[in-house]
Motif scaffolding. Sequence first.
Motif, PDB file in Angstrom:
ATOM      1  N   UNK A   3     -11.390   3.961   4.713  1.00 17.98           N
ATOM      2  CA  UNK A   3     -10.326   3.726   5.697  1.00 17.98           C
ATOM      3  C   UNK A   3      -9.184   4.669   5.352  1.00 17.98           C
ATOM      4  N   UNK A   5      -5.910   5.922   3.782  1.00 14.38           N
ATOM      5  CA  UNK A   5      -5.433   5.503   2.449  1.00 14.38           C
ATOM      6  C   UNK A   5      -4.378   4.399   2.535  1.00 14.38           C
ATOM      7  N   UNK A   6      -3.518   4.467   3.542  1.00 13.94           N
ATOM      8  CA  UNK A   6      -2.464   3.457   3.647  1.00 13.94           C
ATOM      9  C   UNK A   6      -3.078   2.062   3.789  1.00 13.94           C
ATOM     10  N   UNK A   8      -6.128   1.089   2.974  1.00 16.11           N
ATOM     11  CA  UNK A   8      -6.888   0.684   1.784  1.00 16.11           C
ATOM     12  C   UNK A   8      -5.959   0.185   0.680  1.00 16.11           C
ATOM     13  N   UNK A   9      -4.852   0.917   0.478  1.00 15.53           N
ATOM     14  CA  UNK A   9      -3.906   0.503  -0.574  1.00 15.53           C
ATOM     15  C   UNK A   9      -3.285  -0.841  -0.210  1.00 15.53           C
ATOM     16  N   UNK A  10      -2.927  -0.973   1.089  1.00 15.88           N
ATOM     17  CA  UNK A  10      -2.330  -2.225   1.554  1.00 15.88           C
ATOM     18  C   UNK A  10      -3.303  -3.389   1.314  1.00 15.88           C
ATOM     19  N   UNK A  11      -4.565  -3.181   1.666  1.00 16.28           N
ATOM     20  CA  UNK A  11      -5.558  -4.240   1.479  1.00 16.28           C
ATOM     21  C   UNK A  11      -5.769  -4.550  -0.006  1.00 16.28           C
ATOM     22  N   UNK A  12      -5.810  -3.483  -0.792  1.00  8.66           N
ATOM     23  CA  UNK A  12      -6.071  -3.663  -2.229  1.00  8.66           C
ATOM     24  C   UNK A  12      -4.938  -4.479  -2.860  1.00  8.66           C
ATOM     25  N   UNK A  13      -3.692  -4.058  -2.616  1.00 14.36           N
ATOM     26  CA  UNK A  13      -2.558  -4.773  -3.234  1.00 14.36           C
ATOM     27  C   UNK A  13      -2.344  -6.149  -2.603  1.00 14.36           C
ATOM     28  N   UNK A  14      -2.736  -6.241  -1.304  1.00 15.86           N
ATOM     29  CA  UNK A  14      -2.575  -7.518  -0.604  1.00 15.86           C
ATOM     30  C   UNK A  14      -3.394  -8.630  -1.228  1.00 15.86           C
ATOM     31  N   UNK A  15      -4.434  -8.249  -1.979  1.00 16.35           N
ATOM     32  CA  UNK A  15      -5.257  -9.271  -2.636  1.00 16.35           C
ATOM     33  C   UNK A  15      -4.525  -9.927  -3.803  1.00 16.35           C
ATOM     34  N   UNK A  16      -3.495  -9.237  -4.304  1.00 19.09           N
ATOM     35  CA  UNK A  16      -2.723  -9.823  -5.421  1.00 19.09           C
ATOM     36  C   UNK A  16      -1.626 -10.715  -4.841  1.00 19.09           C
ATOM     37  N   UNK A  17      -1.740 -11.966  -5.138  1.00 22.02           N
ATOM     38  CA  UNK A  17      -0.695 -12.900  -4.684  1.00 22.02           C
ATOM     39  C   UNK A  17      -0.332 -13.824  -5.832  1.00 22.02           C
ATOM     40  N   UNK A  18       0.896 -14.242  -5.844  1.00 19.89           N
ATOM     41  CA  UNK A  18       1.339 -15.204  -6.855  1.00 19.89           C
ATOM     42  C   UNK A  18       0.676 -16.549  -6.570  1.00 19.89           C
TER      43      UNK A  18
ATOM     44  N   UNK B  10       5.785 -12.270  -2.937  1.00 20.65           N
ATOM     45  CA  UNK B  10       4.478 -11.634  -3.101  1.00 20.65           C
ATOM     46  C   UNK B  10       4.572 -10.114  -2.980  1.00 20.65           C
ATOM     47  N   UNK B  14       3.558  -7.500  -5.806  1.00 14.86           N
ATOM     48  CA  UNK B  14       2.650  -6.360  -5.597  1.00 14.86           C
ATOM     49  C   UNK B  14       3.323  -5.055  -6.028  1.00 14.86           C
ATOM     50  N   UNK B  97      -6.173  11.284   4.333  1.00 11.06           N
ATOM     51  CA  UNK B  97      -7.163  10.945   3.303  1.00 11.06           C
ATOM     52  C   UNK B  97      -7.817   9.603   3.602  1.00 11.06           C
ATOM     53  N   UNK B  99     -10.236   6.658   2.236  1.00 10.81           N
ATOM     54  CA  UNK B  99     -10.665   6.141   0.937  1.00 10.81           C
ATOM     55  C   UNK B  99     -10.959   4.653   1.071  1.00 10.81           C
ATOM     56  N   UNK B 123       2.594   3.095   1.241  1.00 10.67           N
ATOM     57  CA  UNK B 123       1.510   2.414   1.959  1.00 10.67           C
ATOM     58  C   UNK B 123       1.863   0.981   2.353  1.00 10.67           C
TER      59      UNK B 123
END
Lengths: 199, 168
Positions: A3, A5-6, A8-18, B10, B14, B97, B99, B123
């Motif tokens: 996807x 990059x924006x 993918x990064x958003x989804x990746x970091x979005x998985x981290x929640x308190x 949150x 992050x 890009x 990814x 992002x």
Amino acid sequence: MKKPIKQSVKNYLGDFELNNEQLSALQLLDKKAQSQVSRQRYWLSGIAASLLCLILAAGGYYKYQQNNHLLIESIAREVITNHHKMKPLEVAGQRINEIAGYFDKLDFAPAHTALVHALQKDLIGGRYCSIQGETALQLRMRDGQNVFSTLFEARYDDSKFDVLPVIEAQEAPITVNLDGYRVKLWVEKGIVMALVEKG
Amino acid sequence: MSLFAKNTLNLLYQFGIALTGTPEDAEDVLHTALERYLANPPIDIKDAPAYVRTVMRHCWYDELRKLKTRRNYLQVNHAEQHDDTPIHLIEEDLESLMISEMEIARVWSQLEDPQRELLYLWCVLDYTAQEIANELGVPRGTILARLHRLKKSLRQQAEIDQQQGAGA
């Protein structure tokens, strides 16, 4: 799946929640700070209110003292004027008992006072007068050097004379020096007394 | 929105992960920054989360300085000063890009602290290069250069991963 990059990064970091515990711990910081601020505000407002009361009380006391001072000066000036006029005596006598009967318009009996020794030996007579609108008497005395002094006695009205010291309460007379005279003011036996002497 | 709303916390968490690289450090840094913020809340603040991010950044680099492990950060700054490779300072350059999340997850720990921080701002918060420059207090050109190197670094990592995948 690839996807932008924006995303993918958003989804990746979005998985981290308190988790709830972490969230509560952080939100507790805010609550503690708020309650601390409330406590500070409570104390500050308390201090401010106290200061305001103090200022008002000091202002009130100053005003009260100012009024007292003016009243005392007014009484002193009035008795000095009466003394200075030397109006003719209405009744002559060397003892209070001798002349007391003359003052039957008063609602009190003319009284002795231990503070005026001259009353025993130098009394020459008396007359009616008034102090601050109250019917009063004046007892005139003359010493061996032909110097006059006058003792004034008036009914005690606490709305007018509560500023004066009460001898029975172990309070000392107020002394005012004005226009070359020394005036002593006090309350004794329920009577307002004022002594005017050469200063 | 309140600074202590779940969503805002949150997002800050992050950011902490982007800044420090680990959830544990992220939580510590966020906690410390919020305590500092509450102990001395600034007057007339326009963007409280941005302010807290700055405090987090300072906390983190203070911590690194204490541990004398600013190596990563210093290396990046050093690279900025001495990398003479011609670059195309175009913001959209990196956007093209493609990814996957898995690739991001794999390269994440290998990125330098400032690179992860840059990715978060760009992002997650969707900041422009100028907005990132404003928050970090550096020129826009520096941010564009960092984005460019980031793209290069991500491409290289992706290629290495592909080769390793093919090799396996």
